[in-house]
Motif scaffolding. Structure first.
Motif, PDB file in Angstrom:
ATOM      1  N   THR A 241     -15.674  11.549  39.908  1.00  0.00           N
ATOM      2  CA  THR A 241     -14.501  11.312  40.744  1.00  0.00           C
ATOM      3  C   THR A 241     -14.991  10.681  42.040  1.00  0.00           C
ATOM      4  OG1 THR A 241     -13.469  13.280  39.838  1.00  0.00           O
ATOM      5  CG2 THR A 241     -12.469  12.344  41.813  1.00  0.00           C
TER       6      THR A 241
ATOM      7  N   ARG B 231     -18.155  10.943  46.380  1.00  0.00           N
ATOM      8  CA  ARG B 231     -18.214  11.045  44.924  1.00  0.00           C
ATOM      9  C   ARG B 231     -18.580  12.459  44.519  1.00  0.00           C
ATOM     10  NH1 ARG B 231     -19.321   6.927  41.472  1.00  0.00           N
ATOM     11  NH2 ARG B 231     -18.990   4.851  42.311  1.00  0.00           N
ATOM     12  N   LYS B 232     -18.054  12.832  43.373  1.00  0.00           N
ATOM     13  CA  LYS B 232     -18.482  14.086  42.773  1.00  0.00           C
ATOM     14  C   LYS B 232     -18.646  13.865  41.290  1.00  0.00           C
ATOM     15  CE  LYS B 232     -17.443  18.020  45.576  1.00  0.00           C
ATOM     16  NZ  LYS B 232     -17.079  19.424  45.520  1.00  0.00           N
TER      17      LYS B 232
ATOM     18  N   SER C  18     -19.545  16.106  37.648  1.00  0.00           N
ATOM     19  CA  SER C  18     -19.882  17.370  37.022  1.00  0.00           C
ATOM     20  C   SER C  18     -19.746  17.225  35.520  1.00  0.00           C
ATOM     21  CB  SER C  18     -18.992  18.500  37.530  1.00  0.00           C
ATOM     22  OG  SER C  18     -17.650  18.248  37.216  1.00  0.00           O
ATOM     23  N   THR C  19     -20.604  17.929  34.833  1.00  0.00           N
ATOM     24  CA  THR C  19     -20.497  17.984  33.383  1.00  0.00           C
ATOM     25  C   THR C  19     -19.425  19.008  33.032  1.00  0.00           C
ATOM     26  OG1 THR C  19     -22.278  19.585  33.420  1.00  0.00           O
ATOM     27  CG2 THR C  19     -22.874  17.309  32.945  1.00  0.00           C
ATOM     28  N   ASP C  20     -18.999  18.964  31.813  1.00  0.00           N
ATOM     29  CA  ASP C  20     -17.927  19.862  31.403  1.00  0.00           C
ATOM     30  C   ASP C  20     -18.366  20.590  30.136  1.00  0.00           C
ATOM     31  OD1 ASP C  20     -15.579  21.154  31.358  1.00  0.00           O
ATOM     32  OD2 ASP C  20     -14.377  19.477  30.645  1.00  0.00           O
ATOM     33  N   GLY C  21     -18.580  21.877  30.260  1.00  0.00           N
ATOM     34  CA  GLY C  21     -18.991  22.659  29.093  1.00  0.00           C
ATOM     35  C   GLY C  21     -20.374  22.326  28.591  1.00  0.00           C
ATOM     36  N   ALA C  22     -21.220  21.817  29.447  1.00  0.00           N
ATOM     37  CA  ALA C  22     -22.561  21.419  29.020  1.00  0.00           C
ATOM     38  C   ALA C  22     -23.472  22.632  28.923  1.00  0.00           C
ATOM     39  CB  ALA C  22     -23.143  20.417  30.003  1.00  0.00           C
ATOM     40  N   PRO C  23     -24.446  22.611  28.020  1.00  0.00           N
ATOM     41  CA  PRO C  23     -25.384  23.734  27.949  1.00  0.00           C
ATOM     42  C   PRO C  23     -26.280  23.820  29.179  1.00  0.00           C
ATOM     43  CG  PRO C  23     -26.024  21.988  26.444  1.00  0.00           C
ATOM     44  CD  PRO C  23     -24.685  21.620  26.961  1.00  0.00           C
TER      45      PRO C  23
ATOM     46  N   PRO D 187     -25.472  22.610  32.757  1.00  0.00           N
ATOM     47  CA  PRO D 187     -24.512  21.901  33.613  1.00  0.00           C
ATOM     48  C   PRO D 187     -25.187  21.159  34.761  1.00  0.00           C
ATOM     49  CG  PRO D 187     -23.848  24.181  33.245  1.00  0.00           C
ATOM     50  CD  PRO D 187     -25.241  24.050  32.737  1.00  0.00           C
TER      51      PRO D 187
ATOM     52  N   SER E 223     -24.193  19.041  38.415  1.00  0.00           N
ATOM     53  CA  SER E 223     -23.168  18.645  39.378  1.00  0.00           C
ATOM     54  C   SER E 223     -23.850  17.891  40.504  1.00  0.00           C
ATOM     55  CB  SER E 223     -22.420  19.857  39.929  1.00  0.00           C
ATOM     56  OG  SER E 223     -23.263  20.622  40.752  1.00  0.00           O
TER      57      SER E 223
ATOM     58  N   ARG F 178     -22.958  15.477  44.255  1.00  0.00           N
ATOM     59  CA  ARG F 178     -21.974  15.003  45.218  1.00  0.00           C
ATOM     60  C   ARG F 178     -22.660  13.983  46.123  1.00  0.00           C
ATOM     61  NH1 ARG F 178     -23.567  20.038  47.220  1.00  0.00           N
ATOM     62  NH2 ARG F 178     -24.246  19.914  49.387  1.00  0.00           N
TER      63      ARG F 178
ATOM     64  N   PHE G 114     -28.200  23.246  36.412  1.00  0.00           N
ATOM     65  CA  PHE G 114     -28.318  24.661  36.096  1.00  0.00           C
ATOM     66  C   PHE G 114     -28.763  24.765  34.648  1.00  0.00           C
ATOM     67  CE2 PHE G 114     -25.318  23.952  39.354  1.00  0.00           C
ATOM     68  CZ  PHE G 114     -25.397  25.020  40.218  1.00  0.00           C
TER      69      PHE G 114
ATOM     70  N   LEU H 230     -29.727  27.896  32.642  1.00  0.00           N
ATOM     71  CA  LEU H 230     -30.042  29.313  32.529  1.00  0.00           C
ATOM     72  C   LEU H 230     -30.185  29.729  31.079  1.00  0.00           C
ATOM     73  CD1 LEU H 230     -27.767  30.771  35.299  1.00  0.00           C
ATOM     74  CD2 LEU H 230     -30.073  29.923  35.426  1.00  0.00           C
ATOM     75  N   VAL H 231     -29.623  28.960  30.182  1.00  0.00           N
ATOM     76  CA  VAL H 231     -29.714  29.297  28.767  1.00  0.00           C
ATOM     77  C   VAL H 231     -30.374  28.172  27.993  1.00  0.00           C
ATOM     78  CG1 VAL H 231     -28.409  29.844  26.707  1.00  0.00           C
ATOM     79  CG2 VAL H 231     -27.710  30.791  28.891  1.00  0.00           C
TER      80      VAL H 231
ATOM     81  N   PRO I 151     -16.707  23.776  39.548  1.00  0.00           N
ATOM     82  CA  PRO I 151     -16.249  23.017  38.383  1.00  0.00           C
ATOM     83  C   PRO I 151     -17.418  22.363  37.662  1.00  0.00           C
ATOM     84  CG  PRO I 151     -15.653  21.907  40.428  1.00  0.00           C
ATOM     85  CD  PRO I 151     -16.160  23.255  40.796  1.00  0.00           C
ATOM     86  N   GLY I 152     -17.381  22.466  36.367  1.00  0.00           N
ATOM     87  CA  GLY I 152     -18.452  21.883  35.563  1.00  0.00           C
ATOM     88  C   GLY I 152     -19.608  22.825  35.342  1.00  0.00           C
ATOM     89  N   VAL I 153     -19.737  23.819  36.204  1.00  0.00           N
ATOM     90  CA  VAL I 153     -20.853  24.750  36.078  1.00  0.00           C
ATOM     91  C   VAL I 153     -20.371  26.085  35.527  1.00  0.00           C
ATOM     92  CG1 VAL I 153     -22.638  25.986  37.350  1.00  0.00           C
ATOM     93  CG2 VAL I 153     -22.085  23.629  37.942  1.00  0.00           C
TER      94      VAL I 153
ATOM     95  N   PRO J  63     -21.959  32.064  29.137  1.00  0.00           N
ATOM     96  CA  PRO J  63     -23.297  32.252  28.563  1.00  0.00           C
ATOM     97  C   PRO J  63     -24.319  31.304  29.156  1.00  0.00           C
ATOM     98  CG  PRO J  63     -21.640  31.897  26.839  1.00  0.00           C
ATOM     99  CD  PRO J  63     -20.967  31.689  28.146  1.00  0.00           C
ATOM    100  N   ASN J  64     -23.847  30.156  29.688  1.00  0.00           N
ATOM    101  CA  ASN J  64     -24.808  29.193  30.232  1.00  0.00           C
ATOM    102  C   ASN J  64     -25.307  29.602  31.612  1.00  0.00           C
ATOM    103  OD1 ASN J  64     -24.518  27.568  28.019  1.00  0.00           O
ATOM    104  ND2 ASN J  64     -22.893  26.346  28.951  1.00  0.00           N
ATOM    105  N   VAL J  65     -24.468  30.298  32.313  1.00  0.00           N
ATOM    106  CA  VAL J  65     -24.805  30.594  33.701  1.00  0.00           C
ATOM    107  C   VAL J  65     -24.917  32.093  33.966  1.00  0.00           C
ATOM    108  CG1 VAL J  65     -24.057  30.272  36.085  1.00  0.00           C
ATOM    109  CG2 VAL J  65     -23.654  28.480  34.412  1.00  0.00           C
TER     110      VAL J  65
ATOM    111  N   ASP K  94     -21.172  15.452  54.455  1.00  0.00           N
ATOM    112  CA  ASP K  94     -21.972  16.394  53.669  1.00  0.00           C
ATOM    113  C   ASP K  94     -23.147  16.945  54.471  1.00  0.00           C
ATOM    114  OD1 ASP K  94     -22.188  17.860  51.354  1.00  0.00           O
ATOM    115  OD2 ASP K  94     -23.652  16.523  50.457  1.00  0.00           O
TER     116      ASP K  94
ATOM    117  N   MET L 232     -19.456  19.195  50.897  1.00  0.00           N
ATOM    118  CA  MET L 232     -18.332  18.262  50.948  1.00  0.00           C
ATOM    119  C   MET L 232     -17.332  18.507  49.817  1.00  0.00           C
ATOM    120  SD  MET L 232     -18.563  14.200  50.285  1.00  0.00           S
ATOM    121  CE  MET L 232     -18.981  14.476  48.577  1.00  0.00           C
TER     122      MET L 232
ATOM    123  N   PHE M 162     -13.352  16.756  48.588  1.00  0.00           N
ATOM    124  CA  PHE M 162     -12.360  15.747  48.938  1.00  0.00           C
ATOM    125  C   PHE M 162     -11.249  15.754  47.904  1.00  0.00           C
ATOM    126  CE2 PHE M 162     -13.522  12.742  45.645  1.00  0.00           C
ATOM    127  CZ  PHE M 162     -14.861  13.017  45.419  1.00  0.00           C
TER     128      PHE M 162
END
Lengths: 537, 940
Positions: A174, A200-201, A203-208, A210, A212, A214, A251, A253-254, B320-322, B369-371, B904, B922, B924
């Motif tokens: 985004t 800008r931001k 992020s992954t979505d549902g990734a093993p 993740p 992110s 910015r 991240f 962790l798994v 989000p995303g994490v 489970p990922n985090v 930021d 940051m 937005f």
């Protein structure tokens, strides 16, 4: 004689110089507009020359800007003080578009499939009797479905500090770009300033594992100009500053993941992530000063501008470190010249631009740079338009030369790529009834590189997997064909709705002797846009 | 000698104050009646406290809360009427007063100091709260609309001393006006900020209903190992009030009217929109937040009925995303106002105002489970608030105000986590006594649920009476408040074989499930009386005095007739003198009281499970655990109000369109409630076993009587009124005149606040030190300390650069938060000789003279207490900037882009010289406001 804006709006034709995609034209990816409407942007890169990608994108001017190309201190040199005299009337445009890019013919750090939805608001206006203002907002939401590895915004730019992971999970970007400026005339003196920020931001979505990120890119520019002879000759100077702060975190962790930190051709720093979080920051700071001369000779408007450029970037471990681990220092210069006018009922716009960037990469514990690069790009672009009673014809084209030398002292190898890009676009259109008009354009360009690349087998596995395919991609010949079309509904004097679409395909053209790591296939770009434009003299 | 005009004025004041208002000074000339209303030209809201004069006479009147003024006996003829109020442009209008007749003249007033082209994006420091003279910032709807606010907490960032935060529901939002965080390290009972402790409080009133967190019991206590996202034990969670419903916020930082009780740190008075207004739809989108809201207000039956409806839904994803952690809020608010007499002689003699609010606020942190493996929590509040207000005009001078409200929130929280412990003996006994226990072996997943239903009834009966003279105006107020708060519900529930607190060492024990139904709740009441006097002195000078007293009563038991537990007499006075219309001087003093929370009044019983036998063998058949359960009641029957005093002085001045306001304050709070650890001991029996051979498969039994006994020291967490807090500071607001050429202006707020928290109680160092002492029977003593004192000091400024282009509907606001200085210090000595004495195994406190603490026999006591050992010079200045760009859209809409911490800036990390200061990353997003009514109706 100059173009009548009402005339152009009425026929809905706009032929600008080849509007290469955002990376090539040197503006942030979220910006869209013809080259001359981006030169003023305070957010344009400083000492950075992102790589030329084969092919050119669909003409982004369709519908968004239907004004004749501007020439002057502001439009050619980006000096905000020039606004006060070069912006006349009022223009505003609102555009919504969707773009889809697919195909395997791409370097490895480019996303496989990407779909973007973009909204743009752009306009300029007189502010009182002695001032003028300009502004633009771009909102972009991109979904990357195919493999995407890069964790930086632009992995193929002058700056070699790139971080990527090996999971390649789908991700969403985004971005919002917002910029604007104003200029005021105080007698013969004009002052101006512009500022903007791109955020800008990702992020992954549902990734093993993740990811992110910015990014914040603020920039500002101030300028002054002096009119030596009214409406004939003016000089100006400006200074601009731009910064970038990019923070990323992965991240894991798994699911295990591996992070690479590219810095040239040497085996990059590698991090195996299991049950931890990796954070990195890449921050850059750049500035430029420039001078301009603009004038009018007969019916021709002329402008020449030059800038000295300097930019530093550094990569930091974690979010807390204050001492850098890699540092990139670059400087260079740029020159641009433009001319516009009308000759025998044919409107023309010609521009010549050149930019060089020399950079070096240093590590904290090594006194000498480990990686150096010298990059230069020259372009000659022209735009011709002629109108008859009911139909219109235009031709734009140009020739670009892009050269890049890089040498990695740590492993003793280098690359030297020189690329020629000839391109042409012909477009015709006419009225369809009293309130509609339509136009169609066909374009062809070639991407012709030659030079030397390092032998992949002599370098490490990461180089072979992630760097060599990219160099091979940029070292391979290709051809691009483009077709664009637009339908326009005129509402009232100076305003219209438009619907535009385009298709572009890039295909490698030297398949007989391909480089060993050149990607296969081709790549296509499809765009659909709808918008509203209003223009008043 | 002829006295000077000033001397005459002073004498007139003294005569007036001592002997009351003079009798009518009416002349022999023909007279008529002049009345009218004064309102803000932009908002059309009535303006209170406007001085209205008939030029050429000595007649002066002041507008009441409804903006009304009245000259019952004004000289007939043509006159100029002059309306003056600080911050507003003086307005002069011509009027012809008929002899023996009545004329009505409504006068609009426009702001001069802070607004240009009708757009206000900052708090209005000139305006006063409707109920008093205390220092306040008034935030109107236009400013809220340019603030990108999701919650009331986001709105309050326009007040001095409040740090910026990104909009959204991402974290609990609490506020304690005029205080700053301290270290929070010396004593965990103090918390880091005044908002962390329920004994302190900034009162939040929404449409006349005081919100309360006193009955919030959604916590697992300070000994729990599982955590809930909860505001229990602290201030009100401001996320519950959506910004989209707010019409006006008064942030009363100074001395509030006696109408307001249950507070120590000022009051935030919120009014939601009511009456007729254009339908509005708002959409907000960012990577973290989604919000949609819609509102509409209509009138019918000649304006006698007005209905309002709000709908607001918001969601914030914290990462989000994490992770899928998200907070969600849904608010539905309906209002109805009925004015039976409207339209008749333009009098609103009777007004019924009804509000019904339903809201849900969910904070969900699901397992990822990922985090975050095997760990989840959730908190869900579903509540209703019902309000009925009746305003009755008994006479033109007297109004009766009656209101009753009922609010009920269904709170349900759950938490689940894997606890990894070795084998520990447990017991499920809920009464005192000894029984055989069981062993919990290895890691297990603990689940706990907390369910409470905080409920509040609040009623108010208030009479307001006005008396007017030619140059004076009395506004008398008297009222009675009744309040009852209780929290039924299933309470804290968990499987006793998989308890949520497993740091079991044989003596600390773990708390048992507890139903909330048995908790009595709080009954309180208050009576108050107040007078507000406005007195014109000379032609331009105005003196205002607001003084009153409030009596707060905390009752025993469940009703208002069951005796008194505590009483506080709270006098309050504000004085304000306006020597010339452009200058205002003011000072005030007041006393405040805050109710204790239910959790402090009725703390849960503490269970101590002393292990008598702990035989853990490989063969389960041979295992034996015997435990004795002791129960201690930590309730403190003497617990009462937290009490505070506020003292302030300040001035306001306007020069042209620039404005300056400075306030100096000192707030002192005494007897704030906090947990005071109280040492005691338990008697532990040791038993011989009938069989102690391992491996024979025989389960042993204990041999009675006990073979020996010893003592186990314990600490009882007893609440007490013992914490002190002192806040001193300076607040300044400067609004500079617009630079016309650039259409830009600068608005600055700054504050210096120093907070000192002190707890003169006994402390025992880190928790694990005392628990180790409990287990190690050979250890005969551990040190204790007396007192904890922490200070925080902050200099915070915010600069708002506002650029407007009204012709194209563009507003650009760059807001810079400048942390000029931050410093937190543990004043309490933390060195190894700072201990006061030692506690023995039978819970006795034995002081050690200071001069002997270095002796060799006390070497085991010379241990660090904890906290900051190093005093730093404070954290150097740093700043961050947020940006907002608003552009008008056709048909009355706006498009906003906002970016919080747009550059930021990550802040400063701790070094040996200074402490850290982090800025939130940051964020937005975009916000769209639409007015569908204008669109459908073909508006502009």
């Amino acid at each position: 004689m100059v173009f009548s804006r009402g005339f152009l709006v009425a026929v809905g034709l706009s032929f600008f110089p080849i509007c290469l995609n955002a990376q090539v034209s040197g503006v942030p990816e979220t910006a869209s507009g013809p080259t001359w409407t981006d030169t003023w942007s305070p957010l344009r890169p400083v000492a950075n020359l992102p790589r030329m990608f084969p092919g050119f994108s669909l003409d982004p001017t369709v519908g968004l800007v239907d004004s004749p190309p501007g020439v002057g201190l502001f439009w050619t040199g980006g000096n905000p003080a020039g606004m006060a005299r070069e912006i006349v009337g009022e223009f505003s445009a609102l555009e919504m578009g969707t773009f889809r890019e697919t195909g395997d013919y791409r370097p490895p750090l480019q996303p496989g499939e990407e779909t973007s939805y973009r909204g743009t608001v752009f306009g300029w206006s007189r502010l009182g009797s002695s001032g003028a203002g300009i502004g633009r907002v771009v909102v972009d939401r991109s979904a990357v479905d195919g493999p995407a590895f890069s964790q930086v915004v632009s992995p193929y730019s002058s700056n070699p500090l790139v971080v990527f992971d090996t999971v390649g999970a789908p991700r969403n970007w985004t971005a919002v770009l917002i910029e604007g400026g104003g200029g005021w005339a105080l007698g013969r003196l004009s002052l101006g300033m512009s500022a903007g920020v791109e955020v800008r931001k990702m992020s992954t979505d549902g990734a093993p594992a993740p990811v992110s990120t910015r990014t914040s890119l603020p920039a500002a520019s101030v300028g002054a100009s002096w009119e030596i002879k009214e409406n004939v000759l003016a000089i100006g100077t400006h200074a601009r500053w731009g910064e970038s702060k990019h923070s990323l975190g992965q991240f894991s962790l798994v699911a295990p993941s591996r992070i690479y930190e590219l810095a040239g051709f040497d085996t990059p720093a590698m991090h195996n992530l299991v049950g931890t979080v990796l954070r990195r920051r890449i921050e850059s700071d750049g500035g430029a000063v420039g001078v301009q001369v603009a004038g009018r000779v007969g019916g021709m408007r002329l402008a020449v501008s030059g800038e000295l450029l300097e930019e530093d970037a550094a990569r930091f471990d974690g979010s807390a470190a204050t001492s850098w681990k890699d540092r990139w220092e670059a400087d260079g210069w740029s020159i641009s010249a433009g001319a516009a006018g009308t000759f025998s009922r044919t409107a023309y716009h010609v521009s010549v631009t050149g930019k060089t960037v020399e950079g070096s990469l240093r590590l904290p514990d090594t006194p000498r740079p480990t990686f150096r690069s010298e990059e230069a790009r020259w372009s000659l672009l022209f735009d011709l338009r002629r109108a008859w009673d009911a139909w219109h014809l235009g031709f734009s084209g140009g020739l670009i030369r892009d050269s890049r030398k890089a040498r990695d002292g740590a492993v003793g190898v280098g690359s030297d790529l020189r690329t020629w890009i000839p391109a042409g676009l012909i477009k015709a259109g006419g009225k369809v009834g009293s309130r509609w008009s339509a136009s169609l354009g066909l374009g062809v360009s070639a991407y012709v590189p030659h030079g030397t690349l390092p032998e992949p087998s002599a370098l490490g596995t990461p180089y072979q997997e992630w760097v060599a395919p990219g160099l091979s991609f940029f070292g391979s010949q290709s051809t691009t064909t483009t077709i664009v079309g637009r339908l326009q509904r005129h509402l009232n004097e100076g305003s219209f709705l438009f619907f535009a679409g385009g298709f572009s395909r890039i295909s490698p053209s030297d398949q007989a002797f391909p480089l060993p790591t050149t990607p296969d296939g081709d790549r296509t770009l499809l765009s659909l846009r709808i918008g509203f434009c209003r223009s008043r003299d | 000698v002829t006295p000077s005009p000033r001397t005459r004025s002073v004498l007139a004041i003294l005569v007036f104050l001592f002997f009351g208002p003079p009798s009518s000074l009416g002349g022999q000339t023909p007279t008529g009646r002049l009345s009218g209303t004064i309102s803000d030209v932009d908002s059309r809201l009535p303006l209170e406290g406007v001085m209205v004069r008939i030029e050429g006479t000595r007649l002066v009147a002041f507008t009441d809360t409804l903006g009304r003024f009245d000259f019952p006996s004004a000289p007939a003829g043509r006159h100029m009427v002059r309306a003056e109020r600080l911050g507003y442009a003086t307005n002069r209008v011509a009027v012809m007063i008929p002899s023996g007749g009545t004329i009505r003249k409504d006068i609009p007033m426009s702001v001069t100091a802070l607004r240009v082209e009708g757009i206000t994006v900052v708090a209005d420091p000139v305006a006063k709260p409707k109920t008093g003279l205390g220092t306040a910032s008034v935030i109107e709807r236009t400013a809220i609309r340019h603030q990108t606010a999701t919650t009331l907490g986001d709105v309050l960032q326009l007040s001095p001393g409040v740090e910026f935060s990104a909009p959204g529901l991402g974290a609990i939002e609490q506020i304690a006006l005029r205080s700053t965080p301290t270290t929070g390290t010396t004593s965990s009972v103090l918390g880091r900020s005044a908002s962390d402790l329920a004994a302190f409080g900034t009162l939040v009133v929404v449409d006349g209903i005081p919100l309360s967190n006193n009955g919030n019991l959604q916590t697992l206590g300070n000994r729990g190992e599982l955590f809930l996202t909860t505001s229990a034990g602290g201030g009100i969670d401001l996320r519950k009030v959506p910004a989209s419903t707010i019409e006006r916020v008064e942030v009363i930082r100074g001395i509030p009217s006696v109408r307001y009780g249950d507070l120590t740190h000022g009051a935030v008075v919120v009014e939601t929109r009511t009456g007729e207004f254009e339908a509005e739809v708002l959409g907000r989108l960012s990577a973290n937040n989604h919000e949609v809201s819609a509102s509409n207000g209509t009138t019918f039956s000649d304006g006698r009925h007005a209905t309002t409806l709000f709908l607001d839904w918001a969601r914030t994803k914290t990462q989000p995303g994490v992770s899928d952690d998200a907070a969600r809020r849904l608010t539905v608010q309906a209002g109805h106002r009925f004015i039976p007499g409207s339209g008749v002689d333009n009098t609103d003699r009777l007004v019924f105002d009804s509000r019904l609010v339903f809201f849900t606020l969910t904070d969900d942190r699901p397992e990822n489970p990922n985090v975050r493996f095997n760990r989840s929590s959730s908190s869900k509040d579903r509540g209703i608030r019902l309000l009925e207000r009746i305003d009755l005009e008994l006479s033109p001078e007297t109004n009766l105000h009656v209101m009753g409200s009922f609010s009920r929130t269904y709170q349900r929280s759950s938490s689940s986590a894997e606890l990894i412990r070795s084998a520990l003996p447990f017991t499920n006994r809920t009464e005192e006594g000894r029984q055989e226990g069981f062993f919990v072996i290895g890691p297990y997943v603990a689940d706990v649920e907390v369910e409470g239903v905080p409920s509040t009834f609040f009623g108010r009966l208030e009479v307001r009476h006005e008396r007017r003279g030619r140059r004076w105006h009395h506004d008398l107020l008297g009222g009675l408040e009744l309040r009852r708060e209780w929290t039924p519900g299933e309470g804290v529930q968990f499987d006793m074989e998989r308890p949520a607190q497993s740091s079991f060492n044989g003596v600390e024990g773990y708390d048992r499930p507890r139903a909330f139904d048995e908790i009595p709740g709080i009954s309180s009441s208050a009576v108050y009386v107040e007078d507000r006097l406005r007195l014109a002195i000379g032609d331009e000078s105005l003196l205002q005095v607001q003084g009153g007293v409030r009596v707060d009563l905390l009752h025993d038991g469940r009703s208002w007739f069951s005796g008194l537990r505590d009483v506080v007499l709270a006098p309050r006075i504000n004085l304000e003198w306006t020597p010339v219309p452009s200058v205002r001087l003011r000072t005030g003093f007041g006393r405040l009281a805050k109710l204790p929370a239910i959790s402090d009044l009725y703390p849960a019983p503490q269970y101590y499970d002393v292990v008598n036998v702990n035989q853990l063998t490989p063969d389960p058949a041979e295992q034996l655990a015997v435990l004795t359960t002791f129960i201690r009641d930590p309730e403190n029957p003497d617990l009462g109000f937290s009490q505070g005093t506020k003292l302030e002085a300040g001035f306001e001045a306007s020069v042209g369109e620039s404005f300056l306001s400075v306030s100096v304050f000192e707030d002192r709070i005494r007897g704030a409630v906090a947990i005071r650890p109280e040492p005691s001991f338990l008697l532990r029996d040791h038993f011989q076993l009938t069989d102690s051979i391992i491996g024979n498969g025989i389960k042993p039994e204990i041999v009675l009587p006990p073979s020996s006994s010893d003592t186990v020291p314990i600490l009882i967490d007893r609440p007490g009124n013992y914490v002190r807090q002192d806040n001193v500071g300076i607040e300044a607001i400067v609004a500079f005149q617009e630079i016309r050429a650039l259409r830009t202006r600068l608005h600055l707020t700054g504050s210096w606040v120093k907070t000192r928290m002190e707890a003169p109680a006994t402390f025992f160092g880190p928790a694990d030190r005392f628990s180790g002492f409990q287990i190690q029977t050979a250890q005969t003593r551990v040190p204790y300390w007396v007192g904890a004192a922490e200070t925080g000091e902050k200099v915070l400024a915010s600069y708002r650069l506002i650029h407007q282009q009204p012709s194209i509907g563009l507003v650009v606001t760059a807001a810079v938060q400048h942390n000029i200085y931050d410093k937190v210090v543990d004043e309490t000595a933390t060195d190894t000789l700072a201990f006061e004495g030692y506690v023995t195994r039978d819970g006795r406190l034995v002081p050690v003279p200071e001069e002997e603490r270095g002796n060799p026999e006390y070497s085991d006591l010379r241990r660090s207490r904890g906290g900051y050992l190093l005093e730093t010079g404070g954290t150097p200045g740093d700043w961050m900037m947020s940006l907002q760009v608003s552009k008008s859209l056709p048909f009355g809409g706006t498009l906003n882009f906002w970016a919080f911490n747009v550059l930021d800036n990550r802040g400063l990390f701790a070094t040996i010289k200074h402490q850290s200061r982090f800025f939130s990353p940051m964020q937005f997003g975009l916000e769209v406001n639409l007015a569908p009514g204008a669109f459908l109706g073909g508006g502009p």
